[in-house]
Design a protein around this motif. Structure first.
Motif, PDB file in Angstrom:
ATOM      1  N   ASP A  83      44.824  38.638  13.764  1.00 48.41           N
ATOM      2  CA  ASP A  83      44.752  37.496  14.762  1.00 48.41           C
ATOM      3  C   ASP A  83      45.749  37.993  15.990  1.00 48.41           C
ATOM      4  OD1 ASP A  83      44.824  35.014  16.141  1.00 48.41           O
ATOM      5  OD2 ASP A  83      44.944  33.923  14.193  1.00 48.41           O
ATOM      6  N   THR A  84      45.454  37.785  17.071  1.00 46.21           N
ATOM      7  CA  THR A  84      46.468  37.974  18.571  1.00 46.21           C
ATOM      8  C   THR A  84      47.259  36.625  18.562  1.00 46.21           C
ATOM      9  OG1 THR A  84      44.865  37.117  19.809  1.00 46.21           O
ATOM     10  CG2 THR A  84      44.678  39.454  19.403  1.00 46.21           C
ATOM     11  N   GLY A  85      46.666  35.718  18.158  1.00 45.58           N
ATOM     12  CA  GLY A  85      47.570  34.137  18.243  1.00 45.58           C
ATOM     13  C   GLY A  85      46.680  33.490  19.513  1.00 45.58           C
ATOM     14  N   ARG A  86      45.837  34.509  20.407  1.00 52.24           N
ATOM     15  CA  ARG A  86      45.271  33.969  21.436  1.00 52.24           C
ATOM     16  C   ARG A  86      44.002  32.965  21.079  1.00 52.24           C
ATOM     17  NH1 ARG A  86      45.867  39.215  23.195  1.00 52.24           N
ATOM     18  NH2 ARG A  86      43.718  39.480  23.108  1.00 52.24           N
ATOM     19  N   ARG A  87      43.728  31.788  21.755  1.00 51.56           N
ATOM     20  CA  ARG A  87      42.489  31.277  21.520  1.00 51.56           C
ATOM     21  C   ARG A  87      41.681  30.914  22.775  1.00 51.56           C
ATOM     22  NH1 ARG A  87      44.412  32.399  17.337  1.00 51.56           N
ATOM     23  NH2 ARG A  87      45.067  31.267  15.597  1.00 51.56           N
ATOM     24  N   ARG A  88      40.465  30.599  22.522  1.00 56.30           N
ATOM     25  CA  ARG A  88      39.588  30.416  23.474  1.00 56.30           C
ATOM     26  C   ARG A  88      38.563  29.477  23.200  1.00 56.30           C
ATOM     27  NH1 ARG A  88      34.329  33.116  23.740  1.00 56.30           N
ATOM     28  NH2 ARG A  88      34.404  33.076  25.997  1.00 56.30           N
ATOM     29  N   GLY A  97      34.489  28.361  22.889  1.00 52.41           N
ATOM     30  CA  GLY A  97      33.024  28.909  22.781  1.00 52.41           C
ATOM     31  C   GLY A  97      32.206  27.412  22.761  1.00 52.41           C
ATOM     32  N   PRO A  98      30.976  27.913  22.490  1.00 53.59           N
ATOM     33  CA  PRO A  98      29.772  26.946  22.443  1.00 53.59           C
ATOM     34  C   PRO A  98      30.172  25.837  21.051  1.00 53.59           C
ATOM     35  CG  PRO A  98      28.975  28.766  22.344  1.00 53.59           C
ATOM     36  CD  PRO A  98      30.395  29.410  22.562  1.00 53.59           C
ATOM     37  N   TYR A  99      30.868  26.597  20.021  1.00 50.99           N
ATOM     38  CA  TYR A  99      31.318  25.701  19.084  1.00 50.99           C
ATOM     39  C   TYR A  99      32.493  25.314  18.683  1.00 50.99           C
ATOM     40  CZ  TYR A  99      26.534  27.636  18.046  1.00 50.99           C
ATOM     41  OH  TYR A  99      24.956  28.080  18.372  1.00 50.99           O
ATOM     42  N   GLY A 100      33.202  25.396  19.566  1.00 49.94           N
ATOM     43  CA  GLY A 100      34.710  24.892  19.784  1.00 49.94           C
ATOM     44  C   GLY A 100      35.625  26.188  19.881  1.00 49.94           C
ATOM     45  N   GLU A 101      36.891  25.924  19.143  1.00 46.51           N
ATOM     46  CA  GLU A 101      38.122  26.670  19.034  1.00 46.51           C
ATOM     47  C   GLU A 101      37.176  28.155  18.562  1.00 46.51           C
ATOM     48  OE1 GLU A 101      42.688  26.903  18.370  1.00 46.51           O
ATOM     49  OE2 GLU A 101      41.585  25.933  16.944  1.00 46.51           O
ATOM     50  N   GLN A 102      37.768  28.994  19.278  1.00 48.51           N
ATOM     51  CA  GLN A 102      37.641  30.414  18.659  1.00 48.51           C
ATOM     52  C   GLN A 102      38.780  31.332  18.569  1.00 48.51           C
ATOM     53  OE1 GLN A 102      34.867  32.150  21.498  1.00 48.51           O
ATOM     54  NE2 GLN A 102      33.225  31.775  20.022  1.00 48.51           N
ATOM     55  N   TYR A 103      38.978  32.210  17.468  1.00 50.17           N
ATOM     56  CA  TYR A 103      40.374  32.842  17.360  1.00 50.17           C
ATOM     57  C   TYR A 103      39.843  34.297  17.878  1.00 50.17           C
ATOM     58  CZ  TYR A 103      41.250  29.429  13.663  1.00 50.17           C
ATOM     59  OH  TYR A 103      41.422  28.167  13.039  1.00 50.17           O
ATOM     60  N   VAL A 104      40.883  34.855  18.565  1.00 41.48           N
ATOM     61  CA  VAL A 104      40.857  36.068  19.254  1.00 41.48           C
ATOM     62  C   VAL A 104      41.570  37.177  18.120  1.00 41.48           C
ATOM     63  CG1 VAL A 104      41.226  37.737  21.327  1.00 41.48           C
ATOM     64  CG2 VAL A 104      40.537  35.425  21.567  1.00 41.48           C
ATOM     65  N   LEU A 105      40.713  38.186  17.842  1.00 41.02           N
ATOM     66  CA  LEU A 105      41.268  39.224  16.734  1.00 41.02           C
ATOM     67  C   LEU A 105      41.130  40.695  17.319  1.00 41.02           C
ATOM     68  CD1 LEU A 105      39.148  37.961  13.700  1.00 41.02           C
ATOM     69  CD2 LEU A 105      41.495  37.160  14.568  1.00 41.02           C
ATOM     70  N   THR A 106      41.901  41.515  17.086  1.00 38.43           N
ATOM     71  CA  THR A 106      42.096  42.863  17.424  1.00 38.43           C
ATOM     72  C   THR A 106      42.382  43.712  16.490  1.00 38.43           C
ATOM     73  OG1 THR A 106      43.023  44.125  19.409  1.00 38.43           O
ATOM     74  CG2 THR A 106      44.636  43.032  18.070  1.00 38.43           C
TER      75      THR A 106
END
Length: 123
Positions: free
Chosen positions: A104-109, A111-120
């Motif tokens: 998990d990068t800690g970044r959030r965005r 999307g169409p279903y709500g909050e998404q976690y950004v992973l790398t």
């Protein structure tokens, strides 16, 4: 997948079991990776990873994600990271991504279903 056809910054990838199509994903490079806060010079974004409902639970997504770093290094030698976003409530996908090395990068965005976690994952 149609949005990727003819776009040099989007590479559709089929996931096959022998000759049967069991899933797909799209690899995105350049400016469109900014949507998840990634660096367009070094990141490749994974979008639309999907396994056929009849084929789920057989390890195809795990195997595809394990093979993906070598595939990306071959096709995008400038890339140093793979990035993706996952819905906050999609616990099976989160476990899968963690199992194959995404963090998990800690970044959030959103999307169409709500909050998404950004992973790398580093390549």
């Amino acid at each position: 997948m149609a949005i990727a056809i003819g776009n040099p910054d989007r590479l559709p990838v089929m996931i096959l079991a022998d000759t049967e199509l069991v899933g797909f994903l799209v690899l995105i490079k350049n400016e469109d990776v900014r949507e998840v806060g990634a660096d367009p010079a070094t990141a490749v974004l994974i979008r639309s990873l999907s396994i056929s409902e009849t084929q789920r639970g057989q390890g195809f997504a795990t195997q595809a994600l394990q093979l993906l770093p070598a595939f990306v290094r071959h096709h995008f030698p400038e890339a140093t990271t793979l990035t993706l976003s996952v819905d906050h409530g999609n616990f099976p996908a989160q476990k899968l991504y963690e199992k194959v090395g995404y963090t998990d990068t800690g970044r959030r965005r959103f999307g169409p279903y709500g909050e998404q976690y950004v992973l790398t994952q580093n390549l």
